[in-house]
Design an enzyme around this catalytic site. Structure first.
Site, PDB file in Angstrom:
ATOM      1  N   TYR A 176       0.849  -1.197   0.000  1.00  0.00           N
ATOM      2  CA  TYR A 176       0.000   0.000   0.000  1.00  0.00           C
ATOM      3  C   TYR A 176       0.889   1.253   0.000  1.00  0.00           C
ATOM      4  O   TYR A 176       2.036   1.218   0.450  1.00  0.00           O
ATOM      5  CB  TYR A 176      -0.932  -0.044   1.225  1.00  0.00           C
ATOM      6  CG  TYR A 176      -1.779   1.192   1.340  1.00  0.00           C
ATOM      7  CD1 TYR A 176      -2.748   1.473   0.392  1.00  0.00           C
ATOM      8  CD2 TYR A 176      -1.577   2.105   2.380  1.00  0.00           C
ATOM      9  CE1 TYR A 176      -3.501   2.629   0.474  1.00  0.00           C
ATOM     10  CE2 TYR A 176      -2.327   3.258   2.472  1.00  0.00           C
ATOM     11  CZ  TYR A 176      -3.293   3.520   1.505  1.00  0.00           C
ATOM     12  OH  TYR A 176      -4.027   4.663   1.582  1.00  0.00           O
ATOM     13  N   THR A 178       1.687   3.775   1.609  1.00  0.00           N
ATOM     14  CA  THR A 178       2.496   4.362   2.694  1.00  0.00           C
ATOM     15  C   THR A 178       3.530   3.392   3.260  1.00  0.00           C
ATOM     16  O   THR A 178       4.249   3.731   4.193  1.00  0.00           O
ATOM     17  CB  THR A 178       1.583   4.774   3.877  1.00  0.00           C
ATOM     18  OG1 THR A 178       0.882   3.613   4.318  1.00  0.00           O
ATOM     19  CG2 THR A 178       0.592   5.854   3.486  1.00  0.00           C
ATOM     20  N   LYS A 179       3.598   2.186   2.713  1.00  0.00           N
ATOM     21  CA  LYS A 179       4.463   1.157   3.300  1.00  0.00           C
ATOM     22  C   LYS A 179       5.947   1.428   2.994  1.00  0.00           C
ATOM     23  O   LYS A 179       6.266   2.305   2.210  1.00  0.00           O
ATOM     24  CB  LYS A 179       4.066  -0.225   2.761  1.00  0.00           C
ATOM     25  CG  LYS A 179       2.638  -0.607   3.101  1.00  0.00           C
ATOM     26  CD  LYS A 179       2.463  -0.839   4.590  1.00  0.00           C
ATOM     27  CE  LYS A 179       1.186  -1.528   4.939  1.00  0.00           C
ATOM     28  NZ  LYS A 179       0.157  -0.679   5.547  1.00  0.00           N
ATOM     29  N   ASN A 180       6.828   0.624   3.607  1.00  0.00           N
ATOM     30  CA  ASN A 180       8.277   0.839   3.401  1.00  0.00           C
ATOM     31  C   ASN A 180       8.659   0.655   1.938  1.00  0.00           C
ATOM     32  O   ASN A 180       9.626   1.245   1.472  1.00  0.00           O
ATOM     33  CB  ASN A 180       9.096  -0.112   4.275  1.00  0.00           C
ATOM     34  CG  ASN A 180       9.039   0.278   5.735  1.00  0.00           C
ATOM     35  OD1 ASN A 180       8.040   0.843   6.185  1.00  0.00           O
ATOM     36  ND2 ASN A 180      10.092   0.003   6.478  1.00  0.00           N
TER      37      ASN A 180
END
Ligand SMILES: Cc1ncc(COP(=O)(O)O)c(C=O)c1O
Length: 361
Positions: A176, A178-180
């Site tokens: 998604y 906003t993930k790393n």
């Protein structure tokens, strides 16, 4: 404004997407396979199966292990609701074991207390990028012959005793925005078991191994080549992104640890934390309330977020299902946590501004 999350997209992602669009193969194709191979190698598993969200990865992982009605799966109440929802999708019942106070992760001793003859699996959630205590959890799973489905949706590259999150059991990741590492929306299942990988591939495409031969119930959980092209670029940069997150977290902890009533994240002795979130506790000893702190930081252009203001068992939907548990550590955490920006795009000046703003209150 210093946002709480910011995807890092470079020219390489833009040209990789353009190349896919020009190629004419946009849905699941060769790029998806390349991404699966590269991701499996990174995690250290034999197989990886790409899907279109972390939620889909969790749902498929539960299905391939045959989890369904009458079964119970023990998981964390302090997570994004998708962890428990995916269990409900299969007809099984999520059973919540309280978290540890320090790590915010599921407490192994409390897992043991929740095992019944119906328990089929444990779903540890590596929250905020910190792996759970996998040695103890694996021991419990071995003793009771339980499946491990890791919710590693926030833990790309995190390690426990040098072994990557997502390689202990059947691993589930989210990409998604906003993930790393990101693909916009996307997910991955990791496993060393060829049968599990094959069945996961079938469920991803309506239960078919061969075109239009549908052998089991499946879904459309396929990833596009557009997403996979972004994922390949992001994976190549993940170590760098994670190193920057760890460096930013170290700076914040050094500067914030003296403040009364603010508890910086605790990193376990065997853990490599990849700081998907940098989450502090604001206790009653802090100068002002958590909400006032968030407002003051926002006034200074600093975004913060609460992950998560309500544990899953206290969500109206879950209360409606009859969940009445009282899980004190998760409930306390929900009332105290606040996440500060830690993403790789932060400059030294941004970090200093965050520290100055907090010290200022
Ligand atoms: C812990 C956890 N589990 C599951 C998910 C679900 O992933 P997705 O949003 O890709 O479906 C997320 C992502 O938001 C997550 O943070």
């Amino acid at each position: 404004m210093i946002p709480i999350a910011k995807p890092v997209i470079g020219e390489d992602e833009i040209s990789a997407v353009t190349a896919v669009l020009r190629s004419g193969v946009i849905a699941q194709g060769r790029k998806v396979e390349e991404f699966e191979e590269a991701f499996a190698e990174f995690i250290g598993t034999k197989y990886a199966v790409a899907v279109n969200s972390g939620t889909a990865a969790l749902h498929i992982a539960l299905m391939v292990h045959g989890i369904g009605e009458e079964d119970e799966v023990i998981t964390s109440p302090f997570s994004f609701v998708a962890s428990a929802n995916s269990i409900l999708f299969t007809g099984a019942r999520p059973v919540f074991a309280d978290t540890d106070e320090d790590s915010f992760n599921i407490g192994p001793d409390r897992i043991a207390d929740k095992i019944t003859p119906r328990t089929k699996a444990i779903m540890p959630v590596h929250l905020y990028g910190q792996p759970c205590d996998m040695k103890k959890i694996m021991k419990i799973a071995d003793k009771h012959k339980l499946v491990i489905i890791e919710d590693a949706c926030q833990a790309h590259g995190a390690e426990y005793e040098g072994k990557k999150a997502g390689s202990f059991g059947t691993g589930c990741f989210s990409f998604y925005a906003t993930k790393n590492m990101i693909t916009g929306e996307g997910g991955m299942i990791t496993t060393n078991d060829e049968g599990i990988a094959q069945k996961a591939r079938m469920i991803r495409t309506h239960g078919q191994k061969e075109r239009y031969l549908n052998e089991i119930l499946g879904y459309n959980y396929r990833m596009t080549d557009i997403a996979a092209a972004i994922g390949l670029c992001q994976l190549a940069k993940l170590e760098d992104f994670n190193n920057k997150r760890v460096r930013n977290a170290k700076f914040l902890t050094e500067k914030l640890s003296e403040i009364k009533g603010l508890v910086p994240p605790h990193v376990g002795p065997n853990a490599k934390h990849v700081f998907h979130q940098y989450t502090v506790r604001i206790t009653g000893d802090f100068a002002i309330s958590r909400e006032e702190l968030r407002k003051k930081l926002l006034d200074r252009g600093i975004g913060t977020e609460i992950y998560y203001p309500r544990p899953i068992h206290r969500q109206p939907f879950y209360e409606g299902l009859g969940y009445k548990d009282r899980l004190p550590n998760s409930e306390k955490a929900a009332g105290e946590v606040v996440s500060l920006p830690v993403h790789p795009s932060l400059t030294k000046e941004d970090l200093e501004n965050i520290v100055r703003a907090i010290k200022g209150v």
